[in-house]
Design an enzyme around this catalytic site. Structure first.
Site, mmCIF file in Angstrom:
data_model
loop_
_atom_site.group_PDB
_atom_site.id
_atom_site.type_symbol
_atom_site.label_atom_id
_atom_site.label_comp_id
_atom_site.label_asym_id
_atom_site.label_seq_id
_atom_site.Cartn_x
_atom_site.Cartn_y
_atom_site.Cartn_z
ATOM 1 N N GLN A 18 0.804 -1.227 0.000
ATOM 2 C CA GLN A 18 0.000 0.000 0.000
ATOM 3 C C GLN A 18 0.834 1.274 0.000
ATOM 4 O OE1 GLN A 18 -2.702 -1.675 3.363
ATOM 5 N NE2 GLN A 18 -3.970 -0.275 2.218
ATOM 6 N N ARG A 75 3.925 -0.168 13.055
ATOM 7 C CA ARG A 75 3.569 -1.486 12.511
ATOM 8 C C ARG A 75 3.625 -1.393 11.004
ATOM 9 N NH1 ARG A 75 -2.128 -3.823 11.111
ATOM 10 N NH2 ARG A 75 -1.503 -5.921 10.403
ATOM 11 N N HIS A 119 0.859 -9.223 4.643
ATOM 12 C CA HIS A 119 -0.268 -8.289 4.496
ATOM 13 C C HIS A 119 -0.711 -8.323 3.037
ATOM 14 C CE1 HIS A 119 -2.269 -4.671 6.566
ATOM 15 N NE2 HIS A 119 -2.882 -4.805 5.416
ATOM 16 N N ASN A 163 -1.910 -10.676 8.504
ATOM 17 C CA ASN A 163 -2.920 -9.620 8.638
ATOM 18 C C ASN A 163 -4.237 -10.153 8.073
ATOM 19 O OD1 ASN A 163 -3.708 -6.681 9.064
ATOM 20 N ND2 ASN A 163 -4.327 -7.038 6.952
ATOM 21 N N GLU A 164 -5.238 -10.292 8.936
ATOM 22 C CA GLU A 164 -6.608 -10.553 8.519
ATOM 23 C C GLU A 164 -6.779 -11.750 7.575
ATOM 24 O OE1 GLU A 164 -8.296 -6.940 7.024
ATOM 25 O OE2 GLU A 164 -8.164 -5.957 8.957
ATOM 26 N N ASN A 291 -7.999 -5.698 14.338
ATOM 27 C CA ASN A 291 -8.296 -4.550 13.463
ATOM 28 C C ASN A 291 -9.782 -4.273 13.595
ATOM 29 O OD1 ASN A 291 -5.665 -4.732 12.718
ATOM 30 N ND2 ASN A 291 -6.039 -5.359 10.589
ATOM 31 N N TYR A 293 -12.986 -1.519 12.810
ATOM 32 C CA TYR A 293 -13.450 -0.342 12.059
ATOM 33 C C TYR A 293 -14.926 -0.033 12.290
ATOM 34 C CZ TYR A 293 -9.009 -0.320 9.597
ATOM 35 O OH TYR A 293 -7.668 -0.250 9.287
ATOM 36 N N GLU A 362 -5.159 -2.016 14.077
ATOM 37 C CA GLU A 362 -5.658 -1.050 13.085
ATOM 38 C C GLU A 362 -6.982 -0.466 13.551
ATOM 39 O OE1 GLU A 362 -6.148 -2.276 8.986
ATOM 40 O OE2 GLU A 362 -4.268 -3.391 9.056
ATOM 41 N N TRP A 409 -4.737 3.404 11.949
ATOM 42 C CA TRP A 409 -4.637 3.158 10.509
ATOM 43 C C TRP A 409 -5.126 4.398 9.797
ATOM 44 C CZ3 TRP A 409 -2.235 -0.412 7.664
ATOM 45 C CH2 TRP A 409 -2.402 -0.318 6.282
ATOM 46 N N GLU A 416 -5.573 1.972 -1.319
ATOM 47 C CA GLU A 416 -6.640 1.318 -0.564
ATOM 48 C C GLU A 416 -7.255 0.180 -1.360
ATOM 49 O OE1 GLU A 416 -7.464 1.173 2.458
ATOM 50 O OE2 GLU A 416 -9.168 -0.138 1.975
ATOM 51 N N TRP A 417 -6.388 -0.789 -1.713
ATOM 52 C CA TRP A 417 -6.822 -2.029 -2.372
ATOM 53 C C TRP A 417 -7.727 -1.762 -3.566
ATOM 54 C CZ3 TRP A 417 -3.096 -4.821 -0.969
ATOM 55 C CH2 TRP A 417 -2.585 -4.773 0.326
HETATM 56 O O1 LIG Z 1 -9.685 -0.567 4.551
HETATM 57 C C1 LIG Z 1 -8.778 0.040 5.427
HETATM 58 C C2 LIG Z 1 -7.767 -0.980 5.914
HETATM 59 C C3 LIG Z 1 -6.820 -1.480 4.825
HETATM 60 O O2 LIG Z 1 -6.174 -0.402 4.193
HETATM 61 C C4 LIG Z 1 -5.801 -2.423 5.488
HETATM 62 O O3 LIG Z 1 -4.779 -2.841 4.606
HETATM 63 C C5 LIG Z 1 -6.494 -3.675 5.998
HETATM 64 O O4 LIG Z 1 -5.713 -4.352 6.962
HETATM 65 C C6 LIG Z 1 -7.862 -3.347 6.544
HETATM 66 N N1 LIG Z 1 -8.712 -4.199 7.093
HETATM 67 C C7 LIG Z 1 -9.850 -3.529 7.330
HETATM 68 C C8 LIG Z 1 -11.069 -4.137 7.928
HETATM 69 N N2 LIG Z 1 -11.449 -5.262 7.156
HETATM 70 C C9 LIG Z 1 -11.967 -5.178 5.891
HETATM 71 C C10 LIG Z 1 -13.294 -5.392 5.688
HETATM 72 C C11 LIG Z 1 -13.812 -5.337 4.408
HETATM 73 C C12 LIG Z 1 -13.002 -5.078 3.331
HETATM 74 C C13 LIG Z 1 -11.647 -4.867 3.535
HETATM 75 C C14 LIG Z 1 -11.119 -4.913 4.827
HETATM 76 C C15 LIG Z 1 -9.701 -2.244 6.953
HETATM 77 N N3 LIG Z 1 -8.454 -2.141 6.485
#
Ligand SMILES: OC[C@@H]1[C@@H](O)[C@H](O)[C@@H](O)c2nc(CNc3ccccc3)cn21
Length: 455
Positions: A18, A75, A119, A163-164, A291, A293, A362, A409, A416-417
Protein backbone atom coordinates in the site's frame (compact mmCIF):
# COMPACT_ATOMS: atom_id res chain seq x y z
CA UNK A 1 -11.04 9.59 34.17
CA UNK A 2 -9.11 6.34 33.66
CA UNK A 3 -5.58 6.87 32.48
CA UNK A 4 -3.77 4.50 30.16
CA UNK A 5 -0.93 2.42 31.67
CA UNK A 6 2.47 4.11 31.36
CA UNK A 7 3.64 1.29 29.07
CA UNK A 8 0.61 1.47 26.75
CA UNK A 9 1.91 1.38 23.18
CA UNK A 10 0.82 4.19 20.86
CA UNK A 11 1.53 3.46 17.23
CA UNK A 12 0.69 3.89 13.59
CA UNK A 13 0.35 1.20 10.93
CA UNK A 14 0.97 0.68 7.22
CA UNK A 15 1.45 -2.23 4.80
CA UNK A 16 4.08 -2.91 2.15
CA UNK A 17 2.04 -3.03 -1.06
CA UNK A 18 0.00 0.00 0.00
CA UNK A 19 2.91 2.40 0.55
CA UNK A 20 6.27 1.14 -0.76
CA UNK A 21 6.12 1.40 -4.55
CA UNK A 22 9.44 0.29 -6.14
CA UNK A 23 7.66 -2.91 -7.14
CA UNK A 24 10.46 -4.07 -9.45
CA UNK A 25 13.43 -2.62 -7.60
CA UNK A 26 16.29 -4.44 -5.86
CA UNK A 27 15.05 -7.92 -6.69
CA UNK A 28 11.36 -7.66 -5.75
CA UNK A 29 9.18 -9.88 -7.94
CA UNK A 30 5.43 -9.66 -8.64
CA UNK A 31 2.86 -10.42 -5.97
CA UNK A 32 -0.77 -11.39 -6.53
CA UNK A 33 -1.67 -7.75 -5.93
CA UNK A 34 0.63 -6.61 -8.75
CA UNK A 35 -1.27 -9.05 -10.97
CA UNK A 36 -4.73 -8.20 -9.61
CA UNK A 37 -4.19 -4.43 -9.88
CA UNK A 38 -3.21 -4.90 -13.53
CA UNK A 39 -6.40 -6.86 -14.27
CA UNK A 40 -8.83 -4.46 -15.96
CA UNK A 41 -11.81 -3.52 -13.79
CA UNK A 42 -10.46 -4.83 -10.49
CA UNK A 43 -9.09 -1.60 -8.99
CA UNK A 44 -10.63 1.86 -9.13
CA UNK A 45 -9.23 3.93 -11.96
CA UNK A 46 -6.76 1.16 -12.82
CA UNK A 47 -4.59 2.30 -9.88
CA UNK A 48 -1.66 0.10 -8.85
CA UNK A 49 0.93 0.02 -6.08
CA UNK A 50 3.75 0.64 -8.59
CA UNK A 51 4.72 3.95 -6.92
CA UNK A 52 2.19 4.40 -4.07
CA UNK A 53 3.79 6.63 -1.41
CA UNK A 54 7.33 5.83 -2.63
CA UNK A 55 8.02 4.70 0.93
CA UNK A 56 10.78 2.45 -0.36
CA UNK A 57 12.83 5.60 -1.00
CA UNK A 58 11.22 7.94 1.54
CA UNK A 59 11.02 5.71 4.64
CA UNK A 60 13.49 7.87 6.59
CA UNK A 61 11.25 10.93 6.13
CA UNK A 62 8.20 8.91 7.17
CA UNK A 63 9.90 7.58 10.29
CA UNK A 64 10.94 11.13 11.18
CA UNK A 65 7.29 12.20 10.87
CA UNK A 66 6.34 9.39 13.29
CA UNK A 67 8.99 10.55 15.70
CA UNK A 68 7.58 14.08 15.51
CA UNK A 69 4.14 12.64 16.25
CA UNK A 70 5.65 11.04 19.33
CA UNK A 71 4.49 7.49 18.64
CA UNK A 72 6.11 4.56 20.43
CA UNK A 73 5.81 2.00 17.64
CA UNK A 74 5.44 1.53 13.90
CA UNK A 75 3.57 -1.49 12.51
CA UNK A 76 4.68 -2.16 8.94
CA UNK A 77 4.63 -5.26 6.78
CA UNK A 78 7.51 -7.06 5.11
CA UNK A 79 6.85 -7.87 1.45
CA UNK A 80 7.37 -11.61 0.96
CA UNK A 81 8.18 -10.91 -2.74
CA UNK A 82 11.13 -8.72 -1.65
CA UNK A 83 12.60 -11.33 0.69
CA UNK A 84 11.87 -14.60 -1.14
CA UNK A 85 10.94 -13.23 -4.57
CA UNK A 86 9.64 -16.51 -6.04
CA UNK A 87 7.92 -17.46 -2.78
CA UNK A 88 10.29 -20.35 -2.14
CA UNK A 89 13.97 -20.86 -2.83
CA UNK A 90 16.44 -18.03 -3.22
CA UNK A 91 16.57 -15.29 -0.60
CA UNK A 92 16.98 -11.69 -1.82
CA UNK A 93 19.46 -10.06 0.55
CA UNK A 94 18.60 -6.58 -0.81
CA UNK A 95 15.05 -7.12 0.44
CA UNK A 96 16.19 -8.03 3.94
CA UNK A 97 18.62 -5.09 3.91
CA UNK A 98 15.76 -2.67 3.13
CA UNK A 99 13.72 -3.81 6.12
CA UNK A 100 16.79 -3.70 8.33
CA UNK A 101 17.27 -0.05 7.29
CA UNK A 102 13.62 0.71 8.11
CA UNK A 103 13.85 -1.00 11.51
CA UNK A 104 17.17 0.59 12.42
CA UNK A 105 15.87 4.03 11.44
CA UNK A 106 12.87 3.43 13.71
CA UNK A 107 15.10 2.40 16.60
CA UNK A 108 17.32 5.46 16.07
CA UNK A 109 14.16 7.59 16.55
CA UNK A 110 12.98 5.66 19.60
CA UNK A 111 10.20 3.94 17.64
CA UNK A 112 9.68 0.19 18.14
CA UNK A 113 9.31 -1.76 14.87
CA UNK A 114 6.34 -4.18 14.80
CA UNK A 115 6.43 -6.39 11.70
CA UNK A 116 3.53 -8.04 9.91
CA UNK A 117 4.96 -10.88 7.85
CA UNK A 118 2.01 -11.17 5.46
CA UNK A 119 -0.27 -8.29 4.50
CA UNK A 120 -1.71 -9.88 1.34
CA UNK A 121 1.17 -9.55 -1.17
CA UNK A 122 1.65 -13.24 -1.94
CA UNK A 123 4.47 -14.02 -4.44
CA UNK A 124 2.71 -14.75 -7.74
CA UNK A 125 4.47 -18.09 -8.37
CA UNK A 126 2.83 -19.45 -5.21
CA UNK A 127 -0.60 -18.38 -6.46
CA UNK A 128 0.19 -20.04 -9.78
CA UNK A 129 0.77 -23.24 -7.78
CA UNK A 130 -2.57 -22.98 -5.94
CA UNK A 131 -2.10 -20.09 -3.57
CA UNK A 132 -3.77 -20.44 -0.17
CA UNK A 133 -5.90 -23.27 -1.54
CA UNK A 134 -2.71 -25.31 -1.43
CA UNK A 135 -1.15 -26.68 1.75
CA UNK A 136 2.30 -26.09 0.29
CA UNK A 137 1.77 -22.32 0.57
CA UNK A 138 1.40 -22.70 4.34
CA UNK A 139 4.73 -24.49 4.43
CA UNK A 140 6.35 -21.86 2.19
CA UNK A 141 5.06 -19.12 4.50
CA UNK A 142 6.66 -20.79 7.53
CA UNK A 143 10.03 -20.95 5.74
CA UNK A 144 9.78 -17.27 4.68
CA UNK A 145 8.89 -16.38 8.28
CA UNK A 146 11.87 -18.33 9.60
CA UNK A 147 14.24 -16.63 7.13
CA UNK A 148 12.96 -13.14 7.99
CA UNK A 149 12.91 -13.78 11.74
CA UNK A 150 16.47 -15.15 11.63
CA UNK A 151 17.70 -12.17 9.59
CA UNK A 152 15.90 -9.35 11.44
CA UNK A 153 15.19 -10.77 14.90
CA UNK A 154 17.73 -8.40 16.47
CA UNK A 155 15.88 -5.28 15.31
CA UNK A 156 12.17 -6.22 15.40
CA UNK A 157 10.18 -5.72 18.61
CA UNK A 158 7.14 -7.87 17.84
CA UNK A 159 6.03 -10.19 15.03
CA UNK A 160 2.55 -10.55 13.54
CA UNK A 161 2.29 -13.56 11.23
CA UNK A 162 -0.81 -12.69 9.18
CA UNK A 163 -2.92 -9.62 8.64
CA UNK A 164 -6.61 -10.55 8.52
CA UNK A 165 -6.77 -14.12 7.18
CA UNK A 166 -10.53 -13.52 6.80
CA UNK A 167 -9.85 -11.00 4.07
CA UNK A 168 -7.24 -13.18 2.37
CA UNK A 169 -9.61 -16.15 2.34
CA UNK A 170 -13.13 -14.73 2.00
CA UNK A 171 -12.40 -11.64 -0.12
CA UNK A 172 -9.67 -13.31 -2.16
CA UNK A 173 -11.25 -16.71 -2.82
CA UNK A 174 -15.02 -16.22 -2.33
CA UNK A 175 -16.04 -12.63 -3.01
CA UNK A 176 -13.23 -12.14 -5.52
CA UNK A 177 -12.86 -8.44 -4.69
CA UNK A 178 -9.29 -8.91 -3.46
CA UNK A 179 -6.37 -10.75 -5.05
CA UNK A 180 -6.37 -13.37 -6.49
CA UNK A 181 -9.99 -12.54 -7.40
CA UNK A 182 -11.40 -16.06 -7.17
CA UNK A 183 -15.09 -16.79 -6.51
CA UNK A 184 -15.00 -20.31 -5.15
CA UNK A 185 -17.67 -20.15 -2.45
CA UNK A 186 -17.02 -22.52 0.41
CA UNK A 187 -13.62 -23.60 -0.97
CA UNK A 188 -12.51 -20.26 0.48
CA UNK A 189 -12.60 -22.00 3.87
CA UNK A 190 -9.82 -24.26 2.63
CA UNK A 191 -7.76 -21.12 2.10
CA UNK A 192 -8.67 -20.01 5.62
CA UNK A 193 -7.39 -23.30 6.96
CA UNK A 194 -4.08 -23.10 5.11
CA UNK A 195 -3.60 -19.51 6.24
CA UNK A 196 -4.13 -20.59 9.86
CA UNK A 197 -1.84 -23.59 9.34
CA UNK A 198 0.80 -21.27 7.89
CA UNK A 199 0.44 -19.07 10.96
CA UNK A 200 0.99 -22.01 13.31
CA UNK A 201 3.93 -23.40 11.34
CA UNK A 202 5.48 -19.92 11.27
CA UNK A 203 5.10 -19.51 15.04
CA UNK A 204 6.77 -22.88 15.56
CA UNK A 205 9.59 -21.98 13.14
CA UNK A 206 10.22 -18.58 14.75
CA UNK A 207 10.14 -20.07 18.25
CA UNK A 208 12.66 -22.69 17.14
CA UNK A 209 14.83 -19.87 15.80
CA UNK A 210 14.94 -18.46 19.34
CA UNK A 211 14.58 -14.83 20.28
CA UNK A 212 12.40 -13.10 22.85
CA UNK A 213 10.16 -10.94 20.67
CA UNK A 214 6.41 -11.58 21.15
CA UNK A 215 4.60 -13.44 18.37
CA UNK A 216 0.97 -12.93 17.41
CA UNK A 217 -1.62 -12.67 14.64
CA UNK A 218 -3.97 -9.87 13.55
CA UNK A 219 -7.67 -10.52 12.91
CA UNK A 220 -10.33 -8.15 11.61
CA UNK A 221 -13.12 -8.83 14.02
CA UNK A 222 -16.67 -7.82 13.36
CA UNK A 223 -18.79 -6.52 16.24
CA UNK A 224 -22.08 -8.27 15.41
CA UNK A 225 -25.55 -7.30 16.69
CA UNK A 226 -28.86 -8.94 15.82
CA UNK A 227 -31.42 -6.47 14.48
CA UNK A 228 -34.00 -7.96 16.85
CA UNK A 229 -34.30 -10.84 19.27
CA UNK A 230 -36.34 -12.82 16.77
CA UNK A 231 -35.08 -16.33 16.15
CA UNK A 232 -34.40 -15.50 12.49
CA UNK A 233 -32.31 -12.42 13.31
CA UNK A 234 -30.42 -14.19 16.09
CA UNK A 235 -29.65 -16.96 13.59
CA UNK A 236 -28.33 -14.38 11.11
CA UNK A 237 -26.08 -12.93 13.81
CA UNK A 238 -24.83 -16.41 14.70
CA UNK A 239 -23.91 -17.00 11.07
CA UNK A 240 -22.18 -13.64 10.67
CA UNK A 241 -20.23 -13.99 13.92
CA UNK A 242 -19.35 -17.55 12.98
CA UNK A 243 -17.95 -16.84 9.53
CA UNK A 244 -16.47 -13.45 10.44
CA UNK A 245 -15.01 -14.13 13.86
CA UNK A 246 -15.24 -17.65 15.29
CA UNK A 247 -13.90 -19.38 12.18
CA UNK A 248 -10.55 -17.86 13.18
CA UNK A 249 -10.78 -17.21 16.92
CA UNK A 250 -11.83 -20.77 17.81
CA UNK A 251 -9.02 -22.73 16.11
CA UNK A 252 -6.41 -20.19 17.28
CA UNK A 253 -7.56 -19.94 20.89
CA UNK A 254 -9.59 -23.11 21.51
CA UNK A 255 -7.88 -25.54 19.12
CA UNK A 256 -11.18 -26.42 17.42
CA UNK A 257 -13.20 -25.10 14.50
CA UNK A 258 -16.75 -23.94 15.26
CA UNK A 259 -18.94 -26.90 14.33
CA UNK A 260 -21.89 -24.67 13.38
CA UNK A 261 -19.82 -22.81 10.78
CA UNK A 262 -18.56 -26.04 9.23
CA UNK A 263 -22.10 -27.37 9.19
CA UNK A 264 -23.43 -24.11 7.68
CA UNK A 265 -20.87 -24.34 4.89
CA UNK A 266 -20.93 -28.10 4.33
CA UNK A 267 -17.22 -28.41 5.15
CA UNK A 268 -17.35 -30.65 8.23
CA UNK A 269 -15.79 -33.65 6.50
CA UNK A 270 -13.04 -31.64 4.79
CA UNK A 271 -11.94 -30.18 8.13
CA UNK A 272 -12.29 -33.49 9.97
CA UNK A 273 -9.73 -34.97 7.58
CA UNK A 274 -7.29 -32.26 8.74
CA UNK A 275 -7.98 -32.26 12.46
CA UNK A 276 -4.32 -33.09 13.14
CA UNK A 277 -3.45 -29.54 12.01
CA UNK A 278 -5.32 -27.97 14.91
CA UNK A 279 -2.51 -28.49 17.41
CA UNK A 280 -0.20 -26.50 15.11
CA UNK A 281 -2.78 -23.77 14.48
CA UNK A 282 -3.35 -23.40 18.22
CA UNK A 283 0.38 -23.04 18.96
CA UNK A 284 0.38 -20.62 21.92
CA UNK A 285 0.88 -16.96 20.97
CA UNK A 286 1.87 -13.92 22.98
CA UNK A 287 -0.86 -11.52 21.79
CA UNK A 288 -3.77 -11.04 19.42
CA UNK A 289 -3.94 -7.99 17.16
CA UNK A 290 -7.45 -6.76 16.42
CA UNK A 291 -8.30 -4.55 13.46
CA UNK A 292 -11.53 -2.75 14.29
CA UNK A 293 -13.45 -0.34 12.06
CA UNK A 294 -17.18 -0.83 12.52
CA UNK A 295 -20.03 -2.80 14.05
CA UNK A 296 -22.65 -4.66 12.01
CA UNK A 297 -26.32 -5.05 12.79
CA UNK A 298 -27.61 -8.07 10.91
CA UNK A 299 -30.93 -9.71 10.20
CA UNK A 300 -32.39 -12.59 8.26
CA UNK A 301 -33.25 -11.70 4.65
CA UNK A 302 -36.88 -10.88 4.03
CA UNK A 303 -38.61 -10.26 0.74
CA UNK A 304 -36.99 -7.29 -0.92
CA UNK A 305 -33.89 -7.30 1.28
CA UNK A 306 -30.71 -8.43 -0.45
CA UNK A 307 -27.66 -10.30 0.72
CA UNK A 308 -25.32 -8.42 2.95
CA UNK A 309 -23.03 -6.15 0.87
CA UNK A 310 -20.32 -6.24 3.53
CA UNK A 311 -20.22 -10.01 3.24
CA UNK A 312 -19.70 -9.76 -0.50
CA UNK A 313 -21.63 -12.52 -2.27
CA UNK A 314 -21.02 -15.24 -2.94
CA UNK A 315 -19.38 -15.38 0.45
CA UNK A 316 -20.68 -18.57 2.00
CA UNK A 317 -23.83 -17.89 3.99
CA UNK A 318 -24.14 -14.27 2.86
CA UNK A 319 -27.42 -15.16 1.17
CA UNK A 320 -28.81 -15.73 4.65
CA UNK A 321 -27.66 -12.49 6.22
CA UNK A 322 -28.42 -8.86 5.51
CA UNK A 323 -26.78 -5.88 7.13
CA UNK A 324 -29.29 -3.44 8.53
CA UNK A 325 -28.67 0.29 8.20
CA UNK A 326 -29.15 1.58 11.74
CA UNK A 327 -29.01 5.20 10.64
CA UNK A 328 -25.64 5.65 12.34
CA UNK A 329 -23.09 7.98 10.79
CA UNK A 330 -20.93 6.28 8.17
CA UNK A 331 -17.43 6.87 6.89
CA UNK A 332 -16.66 7.28 3.20
CA UNK A 333 -16.35 3.48 3.04
CA UNK A 334 -20.01 3.20 4.05
CA UNK A 335 -18.98 1.62 7.35
CA UNK A 336 -21.14 2.63 10.32
CA UNK A 337 -19.35 4.36 13.19
CA UNK A 338 -19.77 2.45 16.48
CA UNK A 339 -16.88 3.06 18.88
CA UNK A 340 -18.58 0.87 21.52
CA UNK A 341 -18.16 -2.08 19.18
CA UNK A 342 -14.42 -1.88 19.79
CA UNK A 343 -14.98 -2.69 23.46
CA UNK A 344 -17.32 -5.52 22.43
CA UNK A 345 -14.75 -7.28 20.25
CA UNK A 346 -12.00 -6.85 22.82
CA UNK A 347 -14.32 -8.39 25.42
CA UNK A 348 -15.19 -11.23 23.01
CA UNK A 349 -11.53 -12.20 22.62
CA UNK A 350 -10.82 -11.75 26.32
CA UNK A 351 -13.64 -14.14 27.15
CA UNK A 352 -12.04 -16.76 24.90
CA UNK A 353 -8.49 -16.22 26.15
CA UNK A 354 -8.50 -14.43 29.51
CA UNK A 355 -5.33 -12.45 30.05
CA UNK A 356 -3.95 -12.80 26.54
CA UNK A 357 -2.56 -9.35 25.66
CA UNK A 358 -4.59 -7.52 23.03
CA UNK A 359 -3.56 -4.74 20.66
CA UNK A 360 -5.74 -2.68 18.39
CA UNK A 361 -3.45 -3.13 15.40
CA UNK A 362 -5.66 -1.05 13.09
CA UNK A 363 -8.41 1.50 13.54
CA UNK A 364 -9.15 4.47 11.30
CA UNK A 365 -11.47 6.06 8.79
CA UNK A 366 -11.64 7.28 5.23
CA UNK A 367 -13.04 10.68 4.37
CA UNK A 368 -12.91 12.92 1.26
CA UNK A 369 -10.19 15.26 2.55
CA UNK A 370 -9.91 18.81 1.31
CA UNK A 371 -6.69 20.80 1.21
CA UNK A 372 -7.20 24.39 2.36
CA UNK A 373 -5.66 27.44 0.71
CA UNK A 374 -3.00 27.31 3.42
CA UNK A 375 -2.17 23.72 2.47
CA UNK A 376 -3.62 22.36 5.71
CA UNK A 377 -6.07 19.45 5.94
CA UNK A 378 -8.68 20.17 8.58
CA UNK A 379 -10.06 16.59 8.67
CA UNK A 380 -12.46 17.04 11.56
CA UNK A 381 -14.43 13.88 10.66
CA UNK A 382 -11.32 11.71 10.94
CA UNK A 383 -10.25 13.50 14.13
CA UNK A 384 -13.67 12.91 15.66
CA UNK A 385 -13.65 9.21 14.64
CA UNK A 386 -10.17 8.84 16.11
CA UNK A 387 -11.08 10.56 19.37
CA UNK A 388 -14.18 8.41 19.82
CA UNK A 389 -12.21 5.19 19.35
CA UNK A 390 -9.37 6.29 21.59
CA UNK A 391 -11.99 6.91 24.28
CA UNK A 392 -13.34 3.41 23.59
CA UNK A 393 -9.82 2.12 24.27
CA UNK A 394 -9.87 4.04 27.53
CA UNK A 395 -13.19 2.37 28.40
CA UNK A 396 -11.70 -1.04 27.61
CA UNK A 397 -8.77 -0.36 29.93
CA UNK A 398 -11.16 0.91 32.61
CA UNK A 399 -13.07 -2.38 32.38
CA UNK A 400 -9.84 -4.28 32.98
CA UNK A 401 -9.50 -5.69 29.47
CA UNK A 402 -5.84 -6.50 28.67
CA UNK A 403 -5.51 -3.87 25.94
CA UNK A 404 -1.80 -3.07 25.61
CA UNK A 405 -1.63 -0.78 22.63
CA UNK A 406 -3.32 1.04 19.76
CA UNK A 407 -2.09 1.49 16.18
CA UNK A 408 -3.85 4.12 14.09
CA UNK A 409 -4.64 3.16 10.51
CA UNK A 410 -2.94 4.72 8.79
CA UNK A 411 0.19 6.81 9.09
CA UNK A 412 -0.09 7.79 5.41
CA UNK A 413 -2.79 8.03 2.78
CA UNK A 414 -2.07 4.98 0.66
CA UNK A 415 -3.25 2.43 -1.94
CA UNK A 416 -6.64 1.32 -0.56
CA UNK A 417 -6.82 -2.03 -2.37
CA UNK A 418 -9.77 -2.19 -4.81
CA UNK A 419 -10.48 1.51 -4.13
CA UNK A 420 -7.00 2.49 -5.28
CA UNK A 421 -6.09 6.04 -4.23
CA UNK A 422 -9.70 7.17 -4.09
CA UNK A 423 -9.91 6.53 -0.35
CA UNK A 424 -7.65 8.27 2.15
CA UNK A 425 -7.13 6.81 5.67
CA UNK A 426 -3.94 8.67 6.58
CA UNK A 427 -3.40 11.03 9.47
CA UNK A 428 -0.70 12.35 7.14
CA UNK A 429 -1.73 13.43 3.64
CA UNK A 430 0.25 12.25 0.66
CA UNK A 431 0.18 14.37 -2.51
CA UNK A 432 0.72 11.59 -5.03
CA UNK A 433 1.87 14.06 -7.69
CA UNK A 434 4.70 15.45 -5.57
CA UNK A 435 4.95 12.85 -2.78
CA UNK A 436 4.76 15.74 -0.32
CA UNK A 437 3.65 14.66 3.16
CA UNK A 438 1.38 16.99 5.23
CA UNK A 439 0.36 16.15 8.79
CA UNK A 440 -3.43 16.54 8.95
CA UNK A 441 -5.45 17.94 11.86
CA UNK A 442 -6.11 14.33 12.90
CA UNK A 443 -2.36 13.70 13.05
CA UNK A 444 -1.86 16.73 15.25
CA UNK A 445 -4.72 15.52 17.45
CA UNK A 446 -3.16 12.05 17.78
CA UNK A 447 0.20 13.63 18.64
CA UNK A 448 -1.36 15.81 21.33
CA UNK A 449 -3.54 12.98 22.70
CA UNK A 450 -0.53 10.65 23.04
CA UNK A 451 1.58 13.36 24.68
CA UNK A 452 -1.22 14.17 27.13
CA UNK A 453 -1.96 10.55 28.00
CA UNK A 454 1.72 9.76 28.43
CA UNK A 455 1.83 12.58 30.98
O1 LIG B 1 -9.68 -0.57 4.55
C1 LIG B 1 -8.78 0.04 5.43
C2 LIG B 1 -7.77 -0.98 5.91
C3 LIG B 1 -6.82 -1.48 4.82
O2 LIG B 1 -6.17 -0.40 4.19
C4 LIG B 1 -5.80 -2.42 5.49
O3 LIG B 1 -4.78 -2.84 4.61
C5 LIG B 1 -6.49 -3.67 6.00
O4 LIG B 1 -5.71 -4.35 6.96
C6 LIG B 1 -7.86 -3.35 6.54
N1 LIG B 1 -8.71 -4.20 7.09
C7 LIG B 1 -9.85 -3.53 7.33
C8 LIG B 1 -11.07 -4.14 7.93
N2 LIG B 1 -11.45 -5.26 7.16
C9 LIG B 1 -11.97 -5.18 5.89
C10 LIG B 1 -13.29 -5.39 5.69
C11 LIG B 1 -13.81 -5.34 4.41
C12 LIG B 1 -13.00 -5.08 3.33
C13 LIG B 1 -11.65 -4.87 3.54
C14 LIG B 1 -11.12 -4.91 4.83
C15 LIG B 1 -9.70 -2.24 6.95
N3 LIG B 1 -8.45 -2.14 6.49
Amino acid sequence: MTTFPADFVWGTATASYQIEGAVAEDGRRPSTWDTFARTPGKVWNGDTGDVACDHYHRFAEDVAIMADLGVDAYRFSVAWPRVVPEGTGAVNQAGLDFYRRVAETCLEHGVQPYVTLYHWDLPQPLEDAGGWLSRSTAEAFAEYARITHEALGDVIGSWITLNEPWCSALLGYAAGVHAPGQQLGTRSLEAAHHLLLGHGLAVQAMRADGGEAPLGITLNLHAVRAASDSEADLEAARRYDGLGNRLFLDPLLRGAYPEDVLADTGTTEWFAERSDDLATIAEPIDFIGINYYSAHTVAAPEDGRFSDPSLPTPTPGSERVVTVDTGAEKTQMGWEIHPDGLVDVLAQVHALAPGLPLYVTENGSAWPDEVGPDGRVEDEDRRRYLEAHLEACREAVARGLPLKGYFCWSLLDNFEWAFGYDRRFGIVRVDYETQQRTVKRSGEFYRDFVARERG
